[in-house]
Design an enzyme around this catalytic site. Sequence first.
Site, short mmCIF file in Angstrom:
data_model
loop_
_atom_site.label_atom_id
_atom_site.label_comp_id
_atom_site.label_asym_id
_atom_site.label_seq_id
_atom_site.Cartn_x
_atom_site.Cartn_y
_atom_site.Cartn_z
N HIS A 67 0.80 -1.21 0.00
CA HIS A 67 0.00 0.00 0.00
C HIS A 67 0.84 1.27 0.00
O HIS A 67 1.90 1.34 0.62
CB HIS A 67 -0.94 0.01 1.22
CG HIS A 67 -0.22 -0.07 2.53
ND1 HIS A 67 0.26 1.04 3.19
CD2 HIS A 67 0.09 -1.13 3.31
CE1 HIS A 67 0.83 0.67 4.31
NE2 HIS A 67 0.76 -0.64 4.42
N ASP A 68 0.38 2.25 -0.77
CA ASP A 68 0.94 3.60 -0.81
C ASP A 68 2.33 3.67 -1.42
O ASP A 68 3.03 4.68 -1.27
CB ASP A 68 0.96 4.23 0.59
CG ASP A 68 -0.42 4.25 1.24
OD1 ASP A 68 -1.30 4.93 0.69
OD2 ASP A 68 -0.62 3.57 2.26
N GLY B 178 5.09 -1.08 2.78
CA GLY B 178 4.27 0.09 2.52
C GLY B 178 5.05 1.39 2.42
O GLY B 178 6.13 1.54 3.00
#
Length: 260
Positions: free
Chosen positions: A122-123, A140
């Site tokens: 994520h991200d 992440g």
Amino acid sequence: MSALIHPTAVVEPGATLGEGVQVGAFCYIGNDVVVGDGTTFGVHCSVQGPTTIGRDNRFVGHCAIGGEPQDKKYAGERVGLEIGDRNLFREFCTVNRGTGSGGGVTRVGNDNWLLAYTHVAHDCHVGNHCVFSNNATLAGHVTVGDHVILSGFAGIHQFCRIGAHAFIGMGAFVNGDVPPFVMVAQEGYGKPRGINSEGLKRRGFDSERIAAIKRAYRALYMSGASLDDARARLEEIAAQSEDVREFVSFIDGAQRGLLR
């Protein structure tokens, strides 16, 4: 040519498929997914939304794209994944959407190769023309510049940045920012081991540019100087080299501390 969808595939009504998209056997394309022209999905791929995929990408098989972030803080907020054009995703790749507290979007640029079992968490923001070899993993919030190579089983700690043209060796674990052009080798946690000169030659860097980058590397990693003293020397070199100015700019933006 309209999209070609295998009879065993499921495409939800809220998905949008461009011209010439091919969806293979036992695939699932969810709502709020937009797929650009010419993109193909091999068998058993799944795409969850919100996800936007550009044109002429290839997902070979068993890829899991746009899944929820693997973050305990995620509470179901609307977050997304954006993938550019002409990327190759080999077997069992996983790419997750962003988190509300981390910017909300995971991004993968153009012309990247993500080989089997690679993971983009994520991200993360991945640039263009990168190669992630088998089992390479981003935690992440990792930022990866253009033309970066991650060798097999390389692992990048959360919030790290990998500068453009860097090369991360097989099995290296990276827990700090890696400046542009630098090579990292496995040694417990990864250690800088020179610059990626062969890769730079392949991308058209001439001997003068490479020599300036080498001087910058020696000033930072081989001189024994403190970071402040090394930076002063880097400023001198940067006055004559745009590449070294990029190197210095990257160092100034380090968040997790510089990998030294």
